[in-house]
Design a protein around this motif. Structure first.
Motif, short mmCIF file in Angstrom:
data_model
loop_
_atom_site.label_atom_id
_atom_site.label_comp_id
_atom_site.label_asym_id
_atom_site.label_seq_id
_atom_site.Cartn_x
_atom_site.Cartn_y
_atom_site.Cartn_z
N ALA A 49 0.82 -1.22 0.00
CA ALA A 49 0.00 0.00 0.00
C ALA A 49 0.85 1.26 0.00
O ALA A 49 0.32 2.37 -0.09
CB ALA A 49 -0.93 0.00 1.21
N GLY A 50 2.18 1.10 0.10
CA GLY A 50 3.06 2.27 0.11
C GLY A 50 3.12 2.98 1.44
O GLY A 50 3.58 4.12 1.52
N VAL A 51 2.69 2.30 2.51
CA VAL A 51 2.69 2.93 3.83
C VAL A 51 4.08 2.89 4.44
O VAL A 51 4.53 3.85 5.07
CB VAL A 51 1.67 2.24 4.76
CG1 VAL A 51 1.77 2.79 6.18
CG2 VAL A 51 0.27 2.43 4.22
N LEU A 52 4.78 1.77 4.29
CA LEU A 52 6.09 1.64 4.90
C LEU A 52 6.97 0.69 4.10
O LEU A 52 6.49 -0.07 3.27
CB LEU A 52 5.98 1.16 6.35
CG LEU A 52 5.38 -0.23 6.63
CD1 LEU A 52 6.38 -1.35 6.35
CD2 LEU A 52 4.93 -0.32 8.08
N ARG A 53 8.22 0.75 4.38
CA ARG A 53 9.20 -0.24 3.95
C ARG A 53 10.40 -0.14 4.89
O ARG A 53 10.61 0.88 5.54
CB ARG A 53 9.65 -0.03 2.50
CG ARG A 53 10.39 1.28 2.28
CD ARG A 53 10.99 1.37 0.89
NE ARG A 53 11.57 2.69 0.68
CZ ARG A 53 12.40 3.00 -0.30
NH1 ARG A 53 12.76 2.08 -1.16
NH2 ARG A 53 12.88 4.22 -0.42
N VAL A 54 11.16 -1.19 4.95
CA VAL A 54 12.41 -1.20 5.71
C VAL A 54 13.55 -1.05 4.72
O VAL A 54 13.55 -1.69 3.66
CB VAL A 54 12.57 -2.51 6.50
CG1 VAL A 54 13.94 -2.59 7.17
CG2 VAL A 54 11.46 -2.63 7.54
N ALA A 231 2.40 10.97 8.69
CA ALA A 231 0.95 11.11 8.53
C ALA A 231 0.23 9.79 8.80
O ALA A 231 -0.91 9.78 9.29
CB ALA A 231 0.62 11.61 7.12
N ALA A 232 0.88 8.67 8.49
CA ALA A 232 0.27 7.36 8.73
C ALA A 232 0.06 7.10 10.21
O ALA A 232 -0.79 6.28 10.59
CB ALA A 232 1.13 6.26 8.12
N LEU A 233 0.80 7.80 11.05
CA LEU A 233 0.69 7.64 12.50
C LEU A 233 -0.09 8.79 13.14
O LEU A 233 -0.12 8.91 14.37
CB LEU A 233 2.08 7.54 13.13
CG LEU A 233 2.95 6.39 12.63
CD1 LEU A 233 4.32 6.43 13.30
CD2 LEU A 233 2.29 5.05 12.87
#
Length: 325
Positions: A49-54, A231-233
């Protein structure tokens, strides 16, 4: 990026990956009290979803590099293109369009004086639509995004089960070979890439790559960061602060700001503004309260220039978030 609402498991996963981006899904699942399949499924969902990656992050200081914060003023029609070009460079991070969209800020790690000068003295000035450039050498950081408390969710006991071993102090710069660079480039795209994939790219054995990455991590050359929009948080209001602080109180102010939960980055730097900081807030009122009730109480602060972030082109790692595999 899709709009995704994070529940308690998602928030726990985010915090776990902030602590250790390469923690196994089994370990994270044990800490969260859910199944390994649930953790793997949640990670794939958030990543696709493009929210996160490591991502794997190289500590340039341990390699003898210098770190700079750049501010560029551009003509209104050029800022987006110039920012995109900076974001595409492998030596940049945290590329933001600020204020009215005519200012760009970014961080640069320069391996050598020659490469630094090529960017600052030749490439940028030759871009006619860049009207002003200022470069600030980062002297000492007191707060870094990897430790931003806005991502915190787990208890101290849970967090302690995930923390990797402390890194060792580096006595002298570490030298990287060709295989190291291949592997680190892949990790800059996907910090959770498997050892088999990394070894195949480097033309080496899985065990050899694992030992080398463990050594680079212990030495502080390699770290793992969570590429995630605040923004996701629930912190969509971001700003850069350029502060002029009385020299006798500079370190004290920088250390005090590192304790503020709004601050995700703070560093002493050269130039008329001798302290730069990045803050994440819930809204404009929250930012106003921070400036007037927290920063205003720091007596050594002479002036503060606040530049809201209106668009982020790159945080860290490579530009953009690739689709989940």
């Amino acid at each position: 990026m899709e709009t995704v609402t994070l529940d308690a498991v998602d928030r726990g996963l985010v915090h776990a990956l902030q602590i250790d981006g390469r923690a196994s899904f089994r370990t994270v699942a044990e800490v969260l009290g859910v199944s390994e399949n649930t953790v793997a499924r949640r990670y794939r969902r958030l990543r696709s979803a493009g929210v996160l990656r490591v991502i794997g992050v190289v500590n340039g200081v341990a390699l003898g590099h210098s770190s700079w914060a750049l501010r560029l003023q551009c003509t209104p029609d050029a800022a987006g293109a110039v920012a995109a070009a900076l974001a595409a460079r492998p030596d940049t991070s945290y590329v933001h369009l600020l204020s009215g969209g005519t200012e760009i800020s970014c961080n640069v790690q320069s391996p050598s004086a020659a490469e630094r000068d090529a960017l600052l003295l030749h490439k940028l000035p030759r871009t006619s639509r860049v009207t002003a450039v200022s470069a600030h050498l980062l002297l000492r950081a007191t707060a870094l995004p990897a430790a931003w408390p806005g991502a915190a969710w787990l208890s101290e006991e849970q967090a302690g089960r995930l923390r990797p071993a402390p890194v060792a102090a580096v006595a002298e710069p570490v030298a990287l070979d060709g295989q190291d660079r291949v592997v680190l480039e892949l990790l800059a795209r996907d910090g959770r890439a498997g050892y088999r994939e990394l070894a195949a790219a480097a033309g080496s054995a899985d065990s050899t790559v694992k030992r080398r990455l463990d050594a680079l991590r212990r030495s502080g050359v390699l770290g793992y960061a969570l590429d995630l929009s605040p923004a996701a948080l629930g912190f969509p209001t971001e700003a850069r602060l350029w502060m002029s602080v009385r020299p006798s109180g500079l370190l004290q102010v920088a250390q005090a700001m590192a304790e503020h939960p709004e601050v995700c980055f703070a560093a002493l730097c050269t130039g008329p503004s001798n302290l730069v900081a990045a803050v994440n807030c819930r809204d404009a009122d929250d930012l106003c309260r921070y400036l007037t009730e927290r920063v205003a109480t720091l007596d050594a602060v002479r002036s503060v220039e606040t530049a809201p972030v209106i668009r982020t082109l790159k945080r860290t790692g490579t530009a953009g978030i690739p689709a989940s595999r």
